[in-house]
Design a protein around this motif. Structure first.
Motif, PDB file in Angstrom:
ATOM      1  N   GLY A   1      35.702  53.465  28.123  1.00  0.00           N
ATOM      2  CA  GLY A   1      36.260  52.874  26.921  1.00  0.00           C
ATOM      3  C   GLY A   1      37.073  53.847  26.097  1.00  0.00           C
ATOM      4  O   GLY A   1      38.058  53.463  25.456  1.00  0.00           O
ATOM      5  N   ARG A   2      36.695  55.126  26.121  1.00  0.00           N
ATOM      6  CA  ARG A   2      37.391  56.123  25.297  1.00  0.00           C
ATOM      7  C   ARG A   2      38.846  56.320  25.711  1.00  0.00           C
ATOM      8  O   ARG A   2      39.631  56.913  24.957  1.00  0.00           O
ATOM      9  CB  ARG A   2      36.658  57.463  25.373  1.00  0.00           C
ATOM     10  N   ASP A   3      39.208  55.836  26.892  1.00  0.00           N
ATOM     11  CA  ASP A   3      40.570  56.029  27.394  1.00  0.00           C
ATOM     12  C   ASP A   3      41.551  54.952  26.930  1.00  0.00           C
ATOM     13  O   ASP A   3      42.744  55.047  27.228  1.00  0.00           O
ATOM     14  CB  ASP A   3      40.576  56.058  28.929  1.00  0.00           C
ATOM     15  N   TYR A   4      41.067  53.925  26.206  1.00  0.00           N
ATOM     16  CA  TYR A   4      41.909  52.762  25.909  1.00  0.00           C
ATOM     17  C   TYR A   4      41.995  52.480  24.410  1.00  0.00           C
ATOM     18  O   TYR A   4      41.015  52.598  23.680  1.00  0.00           O
ATOM     19  CB  TYR A   4      41.383  51.526  26.643  1.00  0.00           C
ATOM     20  N   ALA A   5      43.185  52.085  24.002  1.00  0.00           N
ATOM     21  CA  ALA A   5      43.409  51.710  22.607  1.00  0.00           C
ATOM     22  C   ALA A   5      43.113  50.240  22.359  1.00  0.00           C
ATOM     23  O   ALA A   5      42.932  49.819  21.211  1.00  0.00           O
ATOM     24  CB  ALA A   5      44.858  52.001  22.214  1.00  0.00           C
ATOM     25  N   ALA A   6      43.076  49.444  23.431  1.00  0.00           N
ATOM     26  CA  ALA A   6      42.819  48.004  23.287  1.00  0.00           C
ATOM     27  C   ALA A   6      42.270  47.458  24.587  1.00  0.00           C
ATOM     28  O   ALA A   6      42.514  48.009  25.680  1.00  0.00           O
ATOM     29  CB  ALA A   6      44.098  47.266  22.907  1.00  0.00           C
ATOM     30  N   ILE A   7      41.535  46.370  24.473  1.00  0.00           N
ATOM     31  CA  ILE A   7      41.062  45.613  25.624  1.00  0.00           C
ATOM     32  C   ILE A   7      41.437  44.156  25.410  1.00  0.00           C
ATOM     33  O   ILE A   7      41.342  43.633  24.291  1.00  0.00           O
ATOM     34  CB  ILE A   7      39.538  45.778  25.833  1.00  0.00           C
ATOM     35  N   TYR A   8      41.922  43.515  26.483  1.00  0.00           N
ATOM     36  CA  TYR A   8      42.392  42.130  26.394  1.00  0.00           C
ATOM     37  C   TYR A   8      41.759  41.317  27.507  1.00  0.00           C
ATOM     38  O   TYR A   8      41.862  41.671  28.685  1.00  0.00           O
ATOM     39  CB  TYR A   8      43.915  42.096  26.522  1.00  0.00           C
ATOM     40  N   PHE A   9      41.106  40.218  27.135  1.00  0.00           N
ATOM     41  CA  PHE A   9      40.459  39.328  28.087  1.00  0.00           C
ATOM     42  C   PHE A   9      41.334  38.106  28.347  1.00  0.00           C
ATOM     43  O   PHE A   9      41.584  37.302  27.449  1.00  0.00           O
ATOM     44  CB  PHE A   9      39.092  38.887  27.564  1.00  0.00           C
ATOM     45  N   THR A  10      41.827  37.987  29.580  1.00  0.00           N
ATOM     46  CA  THR A  10      42.578  36.808  29.981  1.00  0.00           C
ATOM     47  C   THR A  10      41.616  35.633  30.148  1.00  0.00           C
ATOM     48  O   THR A  10      40.402  35.798  30.119  1.00  0.00           O
ATOM     49  CB  THR A  10      43.303  37.058  31.307  1.00  0.00           C
ATOM     50  N   GLY A  11      42.210  34.434  30.350  1.00  0.00           N
ATOM     51  CA  GLY A  11      41.385  33.243  30.492  1.00  0.00           C
ATOM     52  C   GLY A  11      41.381  32.664  31.890  1.00  0.00           C
ATOM     53  O   GLY A  11      41.620  33.339  32.881  1.00  0.00           O
ATOM     54  N   GLY A  12      41.137  31.365  31.931  1.00  0.00           N
ATOM     55  CA  GLY A  12      40.835  30.669  33.169  1.00  0.00           C
ATOM     56  C   GLY A  12      39.369  30.281  33.131  1.00  0.00           C
ATOM     57  O   GLY A  12      38.533  31.034  32.590  1.00  0.00           O
ATOM     58  N   HIS A  13      39.016  29.126  33.681  1.00  0.00           N
ATOM     59  CA  HIS A  13      37.630  28.663  33.588  1.00  0.00           C
ATOM     60  C   HIS A  13      36.638  29.585  34.286  1.00  0.00           C
ATOM     61  O   HIS A  13      35.452  29.594  33.956  1.00  0.00           O
ATOM     62  CB  HIS A  13      37.517  27.242  34.143  1.00  0.00           C
ATOM     63  N   GLY A  14      37.106  30.383  35.245  1.00  0.00           N
ATOM     64  CA  GLY A  14      36.205  31.309  35.927  1.00  0.00           C
ATOM     65  C   GLY A  14      35.551  32.300  34.984  1.00  0.00           C
ATOM     66  O   GLY A  14      34.435  32.771  35.234  1.00  0.00           O
ATOM     67  N   THR A  15      36.234  32.616  33.882  1.00  0.00           N
ATOM     68  CA  THR A  15      35.678  33.578  32.925  1.00  0.00           C
ATOM     69  C   THR A  15      34.373  33.087  32.318  1.00  0.00           C
ATOM     70  O   THR A  15      33.541  33.890  31.899  1.00  0.00           O
ATOM     71  CB  THR A  15      36.672  33.864  31.786  1.00  0.00           C
ATOM     72  N   MET A  16      34.184  31.770  32.276  1.00  0.00           N
ATOM     73  CA  MET A  16      32.970  31.225  31.677  1.00  0.00           C
ATOM     74  C   MET A  16      31.752  31.484  32.555  1.00  0.00           C
ATOM     75  O   MET A  16      30.606  31.328  32.118  1.00  0.00           O
ATOM     76  CB  MET A  16      33.126  29.729  31.422  1.00  0.00           C
TER      77      MET A  16
ATOM     78  N   ASN B   1      36.772  37.054  38.329  1.00  0.00           N
ATOM     79  CA  ASN B   1      36.713  37.112  39.782  1.00  0.00           C
ATOM     80  C   ASN B   1      35.999  35.889  40.345  1.00  0.00           C
ATOM     81  O   ASN B   1      35.573  35.882  41.504  1.00  0.00           O
ATOM     82  CB  ASN B   1      36.024  38.398  40.251  1.00  0.00           C
ATOM     83  N   GLU B   2      35.880  34.853  39.525  1.00  0.00           N
ATOM     84  CA  GLU B   2      35.206  33.620  39.935  1.00  0.00           C
ATOM     85  C   GLU B   2      36.229  32.563  40.343  1.00  0.00           C
ATOM     86  O   GLU B   2      37.157  32.271  39.593  1.00  0.00           O
ATOM     87  CB  GLU B   2      34.337  33.076  38.807  1.00  0.00           C
ATOM     88  N   ALA B   3      36.015  31.958  41.508  1.00  0.00           N
ATOM     89  CA  ALA B   3      36.976  30.997  42.054  1.00  0.00           C
ATOM     90  C   ALA B   3      36.562  29.548  41.881  1.00  0.00           C
ATOM     91  O   ALA B   3      37.367  28.639  42.119  1.00  0.00           O
ATOM     92  CB  ALA B   3      37.210  31.273  43.537  1.00  0.00           C
ATOM     93  N   VAL B   4      35.313  29.300  41.495  1.00  0.00           N
ATOM     94  CA  VAL B   4      34.843  27.919  41.313  1.00  0.00           C
ATOM     95  C   VAL B   4      34.013  27.823  40.036  1.00  0.00           C
ATOM     96  O   VAL B   4      33.454  28.820  39.565  1.00  0.00           O
ATOM     97  CB  VAL B   4      33.996  27.417  42.512  1.00  0.00           C
TER      98      VAL B   4
END
Length: 231
Positions: free
Chosen positions: A91-106, A10-13
């Protein structure tokens, strides 16, 4: 039907110069394309405000037919207008979690307690943890219930220092993702050629190096979920 949780920034810069960033769209759409017919998908972000999309990834969408198709998909894009937050899911509701990228993730992924708790919960129930490009920044310092570091001893990949330098972003990133992952006790591997696909499967941990890897990460997660049955 098993459920997969997709996490977006959710980071734009990023950086002192305020470089525009956000979600790298293809890393969402390529993964989504591979798993949407077999799994229920939910998207969360670190805030409930509209998810910013990296302008450069929108330029890529013009040339990339699949990305363009999903960018025009109102149902998928509506999930980015007011996303759920980590506090709203279990967390108990999900079989997997996936983290997308983009520099905002840092900026907003590292050491986010809500994301760390979700990831540990899914992994310890036998689920799959996946990330692509800068998404592995979320996997730092996740402690499992037995005290182990989630990443320690795993083979992983992620956006490399060389790729940062080619993009002209190395002076803007808050840290070297490549070095940070190495510091977690991992064996870090990358493709021989920058920006070409590289996907590493290490147990129930799947990581991809760059945008070109997102589709393959989706395929690998789908394969693994046919083999494992999370509690």
């Amino acid at each position: 039907m098993k459920k997969i949780l997709i996490v977006v920034t959710n980071e734009a810069v990023v950086g002192a110069r305020g470089r525009k960033t956000g979600l790298w769209l293809r890393e969402l759409t390529d993964f989504y394309h591979e798993i949407k017919d077999d799994f229920k998908v939910e998207i969360i972000s670190t805030a409930s405000s509209r998810v910013p999309i990296d302008p450069l990834s929108l330029m890529e969408a013009v040339a990339h037919k699949r990305t363009r198709h999903y960018y025009m998909d109102d149902e998928l894009m509506s999930k980015l207008k007011k996303p759920l937050t980590p506090e709203q899911v279990k967390g108990r509701d999900y079989a997997a979690i996936y983290f997308t990228g983009g520099h905002g993730t840092m900026v907003d992924f590292p050491n986010h307690s809500g994301l760390q708790q979700l990831t540990a919960s899914i992994y310890e129930r036998g689920g799959v943890v996946a990330a692509v490009c800068h998404g592995p920044s979320a996997l730092q310092n996740i402690q499992l219930s037995d005290g182990r570091n989630l990443l320690a001893g795993h083979v992983v990949t992620g956006f490399s220092d060389l790729e940062e330098k080619i993009m002209g972003m190395y002076s803007d990133i808050p840290f070297s993702l490549e070095q940070a992952l190495r510091d977690q006790g991992t064996l870090f591997q990358i493709a021989q050629l920058p920006f070409t696909a590289c996907v590493i499967e290490s147990g129930r941990l799947v990581t991809g190096q760059n945008p070109a890897s997102a589709s393959l990460v989706g395929k690998k997660v789908k394969e693994l979920l046919k083999e494992v049955n999370p509690a």
